[in-house]
Design a protein around this motif. Structure first.
Motif, PDB file in Angstrom:
ATOM      1  N   LEU A 138       0.668  -1.037  -0.054  1.00 44.42           N
ATOM      2  CA  LEU A 138      -0.091   0.208   0.032  1.00 44.42           C
ATOM      3  C   LEU A 138       0.768   1.114   0.024  1.00 44.42           C
ATOM      4  CD1 LEU A 138      -2.719  -0.964   2.477  1.00 44.42           C
ATOM      5  CD2 LEU A 138      -2.949  -0.346   0.194  1.00 44.42           C
ATOM      6  N   CYS A 139       1.949   1.373   0.919  1.00 44.42           N
ATOM      7  CA  CYS A 139       2.820   2.263   0.874  1.00 44.42           C
ATOM      8  C   CYS A 139       3.411   2.776  -0.717  1.00 44.42           C
ATOM      9  CB  CYS A 139       4.050   2.185   1.822  1.00 44.42           C
ATOM     10  SG  CYS A 139       3.435   2.290   3.726  1.00 44.42           S
ATOM     11  N   ALA A 140       3.909   1.501  -1.284  1.00 48.59           N
ATOM     12  CA  ALA A 140       4.460   1.610  -2.608  1.00 48.59           C
ATOM     13  C   ALA A 140       3.344   2.205  -3.566  1.00 48.59           C
ATOM     14  CB  ALA A 140       5.189   0.392  -3.010  1.00 48.59           C
ATOM     15  N   GLU A 141       2.387   1.840  -3.397  1.00 50.38           N
ATOM     16  CA  GLU A 141       1.185   2.266  -4.649  1.00 50.38           C
ATOM     17  C   GLU A 141       0.861   3.605  -4.147  1.00 50.38           C
ATOM     18  OE1 GLU A 141      -1.097  -2.278  -5.037  1.00 50.38           O
ATOM     19  OE2 GLU A 141      -1.794  -0.649  -3.840  1.00 50.38           O
ATOM     20  N   ALA A 192      14.554  -7.091  12.751  1.00 51.64           N
ATOM     21  CA  ALA A 192      13.090  -7.935  12.665  1.00 51.64           C
ATOM     22  C   ALA A 192      12.466  -8.020  11.380  1.00 51.64           C
ATOM     23  CB  ALA A 192      12.293  -7.486  13.775  1.00 51.64           C
ATOM     24  N   PHE A 193      12.551  -6.871  10.704  1.00 41.77           N
ATOM     25  CA  PHE A 193      11.621  -6.673   9.470  1.00 41.77           C
ATOM     26  C   PHE A 193      12.042  -7.822   8.251  1.00 41.77           C
ATOM     27  CE2 PHE A 193      15.085  -4.036   8.151  1.00 41.77           C
ATOM     28  CZ  PHE A 193      15.659  -4.489   6.764  1.00 41.77           C
ATOM     29  N   GLN A 194      13.343  -8.428   8.454  1.00 42.07           N
ATOM     30  CA  GLN A 194      13.928  -9.307   7.583  1.00 42.07           C
ATOM     31  C   GLN A 194      13.192 -10.689   7.730  1.00 42.07           C
ATOM     32  OE1 GLN A 194      17.899  -8.464   8.688  1.00 42.07           O
ATOM     33  NE2 GLN A 194      18.356  -7.313   6.894  1.00 42.07           N
ATOM     34  N   HIS A 195      12.492 -10.968   8.700  1.00 45.91           N
ATOM     35  CA  HIS A 195      11.543 -12.081   8.992  1.00 45.91           C
ATOM     36  C   HIS A 195      10.623 -12.106   8.028  1.00 45.91           C
ATOM     37  CE1 HIS A 195      13.310 -13.896  12.647  1.00 45.91           C
ATOM     38  NE2 HIS A 195      13.416 -12.525  13.214  1.00 45.91           N
ATOM     39  N   PHE A 196      10.110 -10.901   7.430  1.00 44.32           N
ATOM     40  CA  PHE A 196       9.050 -10.977   6.709  1.00 44.32           C
ATOM     41  C   PHE A 196       9.318 -10.737   5.199  1.00 44.32           C
ATOM     42  CE2 PHE A 196       7.843 -10.044  10.950  1.00 44.32           C
ATOM     43  CZ  PHE A 196       6.755 -10.908  11.314  1.00 44.32           C
ATOM     44  N   GLY A 197      10.664 -10.342   4.733  1.00 44.29           N
ATOM     45  CA  GLY A 197      10.972 -10.283   3.330  1.00 44.29           C
ATOM     46  C   GLY A 197      10.561  -8.933   2.711  1.00 44.29           C
ATOM     47  N   ILE A 198      10.344  -7.962   3.747  1.00 42.64           N
ATOM     48  CA  ILE A 198       9.927  -6.476   2.925  1.00 42.64           C
ATOM     49  C   ILE A 198      11.063  -5.824   3.116  1.00 42.64           C
ATOM     50  CG2 ILE A 198       7.655  -6.727   4.035  1.00 42.64           C
ATOM     51  CD1 ILE A 198       8.703  -4.775   6.381  1.00 42.64           C
ATOM     52  N   SER A 199      10.975  -4.541   2.019  1.00 42.03           N
ATOM     53  CA  SER A 199      12.194  -3.587   2.145  1.00 42.03           C
ATOM     54  C   SER A 199      11.823  -2.105   2.369  1.00 42.03           C
ATOM     55  CB  SER A 199      12.427  -3.641   0.696  1.00 42.03           C
ATOM     56  OG  SER A 199      13.559  -2.562   0.382  1.00 42.03           O
ATOM     57  N   PRO A 200      11.747  -1.757   3.685  1.00 34.72           N
ATOM     58  CA  PRO A 200      11.332  -0.528   4.272  1.00 34.72           C
ATOM     59  C   PRO A 200      12.357   0.549   3.623  1.00 34.72           C
ATOM     60  CG  PRO A 200      11.888  -1.837   6.029  1.00 34.72           C
ATOM     61  CD  PRO A 200      12.635  -2.687   4.984  1.00 34.72           C
ATOM     62  N   ASP A 201      11.548   1.846   3.651  1.00 32.21           N
ATOM     63  CA  ASP A 201      12.365   2.971   2.915  1.00 32.21           C
ATOM     64  C   ASP A 201      13.294   3.380   4.209  1.00 32.21           C
ATOM     65  OD1 ASP A 201      11.080   3.177   0.258  1.00 32.21           O
ATOM     66  OD2 ASP A 201       9.178   3.308   1.870  1.00 32.21           O
TER      67      ASP A 201
END
Length: 384
Positions: free
Chosen positions: A196-199, A221-230
């Motif tokens: 949603l953020c990217a869109e 911790a975000f690396q458990h979920f395969g996301i890429s924060p800004d």
């Protein structure tokens, strides 16, 4: 009479010296420390490699200001950026300052004002940090908060969809809400939040102040979920007790944090960055993180085995070596009794016992802690 402002509810233990997982008090007793300085001493007290790095830098220079290039800063920034899979680092002195920088950067980079955060969150005690925090008790007595912060229910995707608009600069989130009670983000929620953020042209800020630097078995911790924060923010465990925080961001944000846009007199202090380099050299090794994961799994298994059936225990949750034991009653009396028994733990909200042992804690100490917990929970429940 103490000349310190009474801003802290002090415990009855005054440390005399400490090493590893043990604090030795001036009362002559030894205590098993499962607070790690509130998630700071991830390698325990006075780890040799970090102490050596500090002493070596002390013999060179302590402070010269950020007008000078400093190779120790560059080294620390490279290690952080590489581990986070991001590009640029701003060094601060604390988690609150790191979050302050992230908020400023998000608003400046997007030209928008609104920051969405979540109920039960905690992002610091500066005015921006308080405004971002989703807990009213943090804000009491300080008057009107900074505007354009909105707090939504954690893990509620529909609420987030409804709140995103053309003036939203960023969504700011903890992967595990530490002070809020050890609540873990849902996989579907964080994945959809990133989408949603990217869109919508909204930046995703992940607050890793308590969860970062190996606490959950990954560098972050975000690396458990395969996301890429800004943007991500870190502090606490980064210096293992030396004051340091950092805001880490993607390459496209660099142009918005040019000369004069932000600063910190002591941010990136050479003593603190030397400590951080030594910490990261140990914690970011894959074999070390695998051990953290194994110890976390063993701790959860033992806690569920020994405490799961107790009437006073409602739920056990967390990731890695960040654990919350939610009780059916207030936790404070239990925490006091635990300290009296030789185990120091933390609250996380009114009813949660929080365990943050050093990441290099031994399996023997994990077992000792669980059985002390069991003893206190049973005995206090009987006498309550």
């Amino acid at each position: 009479m103490s000349h310190l402002f009474p801003t802290y509810q002090r415990w009855e233990i005054e440390p005399e010296h400490a090493s590893g997982s043990i604090i030795h008090g001036k009362d002559g007793r030894s205590y098993l420390d499962f607070t790690s300085g509130i998630g700071v001493c991830n390698l325990g007290h006075r780890p040799e490699a970090v102490e050596r790095a500090i002493k070596e830098q002390l013999g060179l220079f302590w402070h010269v200001s950020n007008l000078f290039p400093q190779s120790i800063q560059e080294e620390a920034a490279e290690k952080l950026a590489k581990a986070a899979e991001l590009d640029y680092v701003f060094f601060a002195n604390s988690g609150a300052e790191a979050n302050e920088a992230a908020i400023k950067l998000a608003r400046k980079a997007t030209g928008k004002k609104k920051i969405i955060t979540f109920l039960q969150s905690f992002h610091g005690r500066t005015f921006a940090g308080m405004a971002a925090t989703g807990q009213e008790k943090i804000k009491q007595g300080y008057g009107r908060m900074l505007e354009t912060f909105v707090h939504l229910p954690f893990n509620d995707l529909e609420a987030l969809k409804n709140e995103l608009d053309d003036d939203t600069a960023a969504v700011m989130i903890e992967i595990v809400q530490g002070e809020g009670g050890i609540h873990v983000v849902h996989k579907e929620f964080i994945e959809n939040t990133e989408k949603l953020c990217a869109e919508n042209g909204v930046l995703l800020i992940v607050d890793e102040i308590q969860t970062g630097i190996g606490r959950t078995g990954k560098p972050f911790a975000f690396q458990h979920f395969g996301i890429s924060p800004d943007i991500i923010t870190v502090a606490k465990g980064l210096g293992n007790g030396l004051p340091i925080g950092a805001t880490i961001g993607k390459a496209q944000l660099a142009e918005h944090f040019g000369p004069g846009s932000h600063g910190s007199t002591f941010g990136g202090n050479p003593i603190s960055t030397a400590a951080a380099c030594a910490v990261m050299d140990i914690i970011f090794k894959s074999e070390f993180l695998e051990e953290v994961t194994a110890k976390g799994d063993a701790l959860f298994q033992l806690l569920n085995q020994e405490l799961g059936s107790l009437e006073v225990v409602k739920e056990i949750r967390g990731i890695g070596l960040m654990v919350g034991i939610e009780l059916t009653v207030a936790a404070q009396d239990y925490l006091t009794k635990l300290r009296e028994s030789g185990l120091i733990a933390l609250p996380a909200g009114e009813k949660v016992i929080r365990l943050l042992p050093p990441l290099n804690v031994t399996h023997e100490d994990l077992q000792k802690a669980v059985f002390k917990l069991k003893e206190i929970l049973i005995n206090q429940t009987i006498t309550a």
